[in-house]
Design a protein around this motif. Structure first.
Motif, short mmCIF file in Angstrom:
data_model
loop_
_atom_site.label_atom_id
_atom_site.label_comp_id
_atom_site.label_asym_id
_atom_site.label_seq_id
_atom_site.Cartn_x
_atom_site.Cartn_y
_atom_site.Cartn_z
N ARG A 195 0.98 -1.19 -0.28
CA ARG A 195 -0.01 0.02 -0.05
C ARG A 195 0.69 1.06 -0.07
NH1 ARG A 195 -2.93 -3.16 3.86
NH2 ARG A 195 -4.84 -4.17 2.81
N LYS A 196 1.91 1.22 0.85
CA LYS A 196 2.68 2.47 0.70
C LYS A 196 3.63 2.58 -0.44
CE LYS A 196 5.00 5.72 3.01
NZ LYS A 196 4.12 6.83 3.86
N GLN A 197 3.85 1.69 -0.97
CA GLN A 197 4.58 1.72 -2.61
C GLN A 197 3.56 2.46 -3.32
OE1 GLN A 197 3.87 -0.09 -5.70
NE2 GLN A 197 5.68 1.28 -6.62
N ARG A 198 2.35 2.03 -3.35
CA ARG A 198 1.49 2.43 -4.39
C ARG A 198 1.04 3.93 -4.12
NH1 ARG A 198 -2.75 -2.82 -5.01
NH2 ARG A 198 -1.12 -4.08 -5.83
N GLU A 199 1.17 4.61 -2.86
CA GLU A 199 0.89 5.68 -2.46
C GLU A 199 1.71 6.82 -3.39
OE1 GLU A 199 1.48 6.92 1.59
OE2 GLU A 199 0.12 5.60 2.38
N LYS A 200 2.91 6.59 -3.63
CA LYS A 200 3.62 7.55 -4.51
C LYS A 200 4.29 6.89 -5.48
CE LYS A 200 3.54 11.29 -0.91
NZ LYS A 200 4.43 12.33 -0.12
N ASP A 201 4.15 5.75 -5.78
CA ASP A 201 4.91 4.97 -6.69
C ASP A 201 6.51 4.79 -6.38
OD1 ASP A 201 5.31 3.22 -8.79
OD2 ASP A 201 5.76 4.85 -10.16
N TYR A 202 6.58 4.55 -5.07
CA TYR A 202 8.00 4.46 -4.58
C TYR A 202 8.69 3.49 -5.26
CZ TYR A 202 6.71 7.55 -0.54
OH TYR A 202 6.14 8.84 0.21
N ASP A 203 10.07 3.75 -5.37
CA ASP A 203 10.96 2.67 -5.80
C ASP A 203 11.05 1.52 -4.83
OD1 ASP A 203 11.43 3.95 -8.48
OD2 ASP A 203 12.51 5.60 -7.29
N ILE A 204 11.34 2.02 -3.66
CA ILE A 204 11.57 1.07 -2.47
C ILE A 204 10.65 1.50 -1.29
CG2 ILE A 204 13.70 0.36 -0.82
CD1 ILE A 204 15.50 1.74 -2.77
#
Length: 260
Positions: A133-142
């Protein structure tokens, strides 16, 4: 009746963020093992349960370094239970280090995301949906798990080990300014090409490998999100952190400070 289009859009965003079944995504878990005969069946069962309940496509790649306690035999049995599609065995001839285990594992990963974690149950699979979910919030790389942000913590360590961990992170933060609160953590989610690029550039071995990967991530401009985790000391087996690893950490920190 709600007629506000902006509210409808926000509801849809929240629904998509919480829904972990986005078609096409697959998560490859890299599990380096050495003498984890007792822990491996438990962590694999917990991982499979987490992924299945959340309808997440996954594979678990077990990289065993010729464990004398029979870990590989246990892994083979787990593969029979869960199937070769879910459990991938990539054993090695000997104990060659954590960094090279990731290098070996990623060569066999078919997911577009890779999760690295410990096999000794120090990291709980229940946090994986939060990582996604965190990764999808801002399209994080890591996305990295942190013991040192609000909601995180450590259980089962004595004061000495807590001081070592805190001190190691504090010194590294001052010298390297990596932009994350838990530089020595080893529970992370990567986009697969991002992990591959970082691994290609990383020269450290052992536990310093985790620290250097975060330093390289900042060097390359990758975006990193953090999720609070609770680290629990291993239940079965002995900790692999000794005086040799502490000395290697100090040397690795100096090398990174003078070269990166």
């Amino acid at each position: 009746m709600n007629t506000n289009p902006h509210t409808d859009i926000q509801i849809e965003i929240n629904r998509n963020t919480n829904d972990l079944t986005m078609e096409g995504n697959k998560y490859s878990v890299l599990l380096p093992t050495y003498n984890e005969r007792d822990n491996l069946p438990i962590i694999v069962t917990m991982l499979a349960k987490t992924f299945d309940e959340n309808k997440i496509d996954y594979e678990i790649i077990i990289i065993d370094d010729n464990s004398p306690d029979g870990t590989l035999e246990v892994a083979k049995r787990l593969q029979q239970i869960y199937g070769e599609k879910r459990i991938i065995l990539r054993p090695r001839a000997g104990k060659l280090g954590l960094g090279t285990a990731y290098i070996h594992g990623i060569k066999n990963a078919t997911g577009n995301f890779v999760i690295i974690m410990d096999a000794d149950m120090s990291h709980h699979p229940k946090n994986i949906p939060d990582f996604i979910r965190k990764q999808r919030e801002k399209d994080y790389d890591i996305v990295t798990g942190s013991r040192y942000i609000d909601g995180g913590g450590v259980y089962g360590w004595d004061l000495r080990r807590k001081l070592i961990s805190r001190g190691a992170n504090f010194v590294a933060d001052v010298l390297l300014n990596p932009g994350v609160s838990d530089l020595t953590g080893s529970f992370r989610l990567y986009k697969t090409p991002v992990l591959q690029r970082i691994i290609d550039a990383t020269i450290s071995k052992g536990y310093v490998f985790q620290m250097e990967m975060m330093v390289r991530a900042k060097q390359f401009g990758f975006r990193v999100g953090e999720v609070p985790i609770t680290f629990v000391d291993r239940v079965f087996g002995e900790s692999k952190l000794g005086s040799g690893e502490i000395v290697a950490y100090a040397k690795g920190l100096y090398t990174l400070f003078t070269t990166v």
